[in-house]
Design an enzyme around this catalytic site. Structure first.
Site, PDB file in Angstrom:
ATOM      1  N   HIS A 277      39.447  43.046  39.570  1.00 37.84           N
ATOM      2  CA  HIS A 277      40.816  43.330  39.315  1.00 37.84           C
ATOM      3  C   HIS A 277      41.674  42.494  40.184  1.00 37.84           C
ATOM      4  O   HIS A 277      41.185  41.727  41.192  1.00 37.84           O
ATOM      5  CB  HIS A 277      41.241  44.786  39.328  1.00 37.84           C
ATOM      6  CG  HIS A 277      40.759  45.336  40.693  1.00 37.84           C
ATOM      7  ND1 HIS A 277      41.568  45.291  41.534  1.00 37.84           N
ATOM      8  CD2 HIS A 277      40.148  46.481  40.859  1.00 37.84           C
ATOM      9  CE1 HIS A 277      41.077  45.956  42.524  1.00 37.84           C
ATOM     10  NE2 HIS A 277      40.112  46.889  42.150  1.00 37.84           N
TER      11      HIS A 277
ATOM     12  N   HIS B 164      40.841  42.602  44.037  1.00 35.55           N
ATOM     13  CA  HIS B 164      39.871  41.642  44.479  1.00 35.55           C
ATOM     14  C   HIS B 164      40.198  40.242  44.571  1.00 35.55           C
ATOM     15  O   HIS B 164      39.998  39.357  45.517  1.00 35.55           O
ATOM     16  CB  HIS B 164      38.546  41.743  43.586  1.00 35.55           C
ATOM     17  CG  HIS B 164      37.877  43.116  43.375  1.00 35.55           C
ATOM     18  ND1 HIS B 164      38.203  43.629  42.333  1.00 35.55           N
ATOM     19  CD2 HIS B 164      37.326  43.822  44.388  1.00 35.55           C
ATOM     20  CE1 HIS B 164      37.383  44.896  42.373  1.00 35.55           C
ATOM     21  NE2 HIS B 164      36.918  44.977  43.530  1.00 35.55           N
TER      22      HIS B 164
ATOM     23  N   GLY C  97      40.187  44.770  51.633  1.00 35.99           N
ATOM     24  CA  GLY C  97      41.371  45.024  51.399  1.00 35.99           C
ATOM     25  C   GLY C  97      41.584  46.446  52.063  1.00 35.99           C
ATOM     26  O   GLY C  97      40.887  47.216  52.493  1.00 35.99           O
TER      27      GLY C  97
HETATM   28  P1  AMP Z   1      35.217  47.203  45.841  1.00 34.16           P
HETATM   29  O1  AMP Z   1      34.971  46.386  44.918  1.00 34.16           O
HETATM   30  O2  AMP Z   1      35.852  48.755  45.209  1.00 34.16           O
HETATM   31  O3  AMP Z   1      34.000  47.378  46.775  1.00 34.16           O
HETATM   32  O4  AMP Z   1      36.202  46.400  46.824  1.00 34.16           O
HETATM   33  C1  AMP Z   1      36.003  45.364  47.162  1.00 34.16           C
HETATM   34  C2  AMP Z   1      37.139  44.808  48.194  1.00 34.16           C
HETATM   35  O5  AMP Z   1      38.291  44.908  47.204  1.00 34.16           O
HETATM   36  C3  AMP Z   1      37.209  46.046  49.259  1.00 34.16           C
HETATM   37  O6  AMP Z   1      37.556  45.343  50.385  1.00 34.16           O
HETATM   38  C4  AMP Z   1      38.615  46.790  48.581  1.00 34.16           C
HETATM   39  O7  AMP Z   1      39.271  47.196  49.578  1.00 34.16           O
HETATM   40  C5  AMP Z   1      39.444  45.593  48.016  1.00 34.16           C
HETATM   41  N1  AMP Z   1      40.306  46.059  47.190  1.00 34.16           N
HETATM   42  C6  AMP Z   1      39.920  47.100  46.051  1.00 34.16           C
HETATM   43  N2  AMP Z   1      40.813  47.486  45.391  1.00 34.16           N
HETATM   44  C7  AMP Z   1      42.017  46.938  46.073  1.00 34.16           C
HETATM   45  C8  AMP Z   1      43.426  46.796  45.952  1.00 34.16           C
HETATM   46  N3  AMP Z   1      43.997  47.630  44.986  1.00 34.16           N
HETATM   47  N4  AMP Z   1      44.213  46.063  46.574  1.00 34.16           N
HETATM   48  C9  AMP Z   1      43.641  45.254  47.565  1.00 34.16           C
HETATM   49  N5  AMP Z   1      42.323  45.157  47.840  1.00 34.16           N
HETATM   50  C10 AMP Z   1      41.520  45.962  47.123  1.00 34.16           C
END
Ligand code: AMP
Length: 285
Positions: free
Chosen positions: A34, A37, A147
């Site tokens: 999204h 990412h 993030g």
């Molecule tokens: P995930 O796929 O949920 O493991 O997230 C992968 C990376 O994207 C991690 O570093 C998260 O912190 C970051 N991330 C997920 N959601 C958001 C968001 N809404 N804003 C910024 N970074 C995000």
């Protein structure tokens, strides 16, 4: 763009890029990409010559009763989004490729991993730290991007990098939100229409806290009481794991604002129906 699913291939490809003098940026993800990412991918594109992302739903960071099996996956959609952003490589290994038959090693960042989400998801951050270290070793990037949405994860990764002398720079990006303020998350897709409308209560509560503190309230227990009333008053909030104020570096709990605090992290984890959501803001004090 190239998708790689084998560790050896990934390692040799990255090694070649390094030898050619490229600066490599890495964005680890669990896929179902999204704008959150994508914002990290854009940061990496801005800073680096080549960008690699990983898409790997890591079983080690899910508890036995958690949503590993039903976690949303759509590699086709992810591939096309990544391609549009100019990603150079997707590392998309299988669980077997990553963990083999007999994986025994875990990395634990003590103390930081047992508070906040760690208290409610035992073993979660050991799973995160272990897979991130493995990915760092496989990709061998110059910079990695995380993030602030997963603030505790970011603190833990930075600590692991410092403690284990890893040769990688950690960068962080701000939380990307929907128009009404809900933090983007792959898990938002679990929410029904009504749950989605009510999920905004998390961000509203973080803002209530910010406003009370801006209004001069120094007693964070009073702020927390007011916020908990708001959360508990929402019929879609099934359970609040925590609403905490924390030191942004040590994650130690703060009960009062003191002179010279600078910034305080307000963080929440709550269940909207059967979906666990997290959010946070940094409050200047
Ligand atoms: P995930 O796929 O949920 O493991 O997230 C992968 C990376 O994207 C991690 O570093 C998260 O912190 C970051 N991330 C997920 N959601 C958001 C968001 N809404 N804003 C910024 N970074 C995000």
């Amino acid at each position: 763009m190239e998708t790689i699913d084998k560790i050896d291939k990934c390692r040799s490809t990255m090694q070649k890029l390094r030898e050619q003098g490229n600066k490599i940026g890495f964005v680890p993800t669990m896929g179902f990409l999204h704008e959150g990412h994508l914002s990290l991918i854009r940061m990496a594109k801005r800073d680096c010559d080549k960008v690699a992302i990983s898409i790997f739903v890591n079983p080690m960071q899910f508890g036995p009763d958690e949503d590993f099996k039903k976690y949303p996956r759509d590699i086709k959609r992810d591939t096309s989004l990544a391609e549009k952003e100019g990603v150079d490589y997707i590392f998309n290994p299988s669980v077997k490729e990553m963990y083999g038959q007999d994986h025994k090693t875990t990395v634990e960042v003590k103390e930081l991993s047992s508070v906040m989400c760690g208290k409610y998801r035992p073993g979660h951050f050991a799973g995160v730290a272990t897979v991130v270290l493995k990915l760092f070793n496989i990709i061998n990037a110059h910079k990695a991007y995380f993030g602030e949405k997963d603030y505790q994860q970011l603190v833990i990764i930075k600590k692991m990098v410092a403690d284990l002398n890893l040769d990688i720079e950690i960068e962080s990006g701000p939380i990307v939100r929907e128009e009404d303020g809900l933090a983007l998350s792959s898990r938002n897709r679990y929410l029904s229409r009504e749950e989605r409308e009510n999920a905004i209560v998390l961000y509203r509560c973080l803002n209530i806290a910010r406003d009370m503190i801006a209004g001069g309230e120094n007693d964070l227990e009073i702020v927390k009481k007011r916020v908990m009333e708001e959360l508990k008053g929402n019929e879609f909030v099934r359970k609040v794991d925590y609403f905490d104020f924390r030191d942004p570096l040590t994650l130690q709990e703060k009960k009062r604002i003191k002179k010279g605090d600078g910034e305080i992290l307000a963080a929440v984890a709550a269940w909207i129906g059967s979906t666990r959501l997290i959010d946070n803001i940094m409050i200047k004090v």
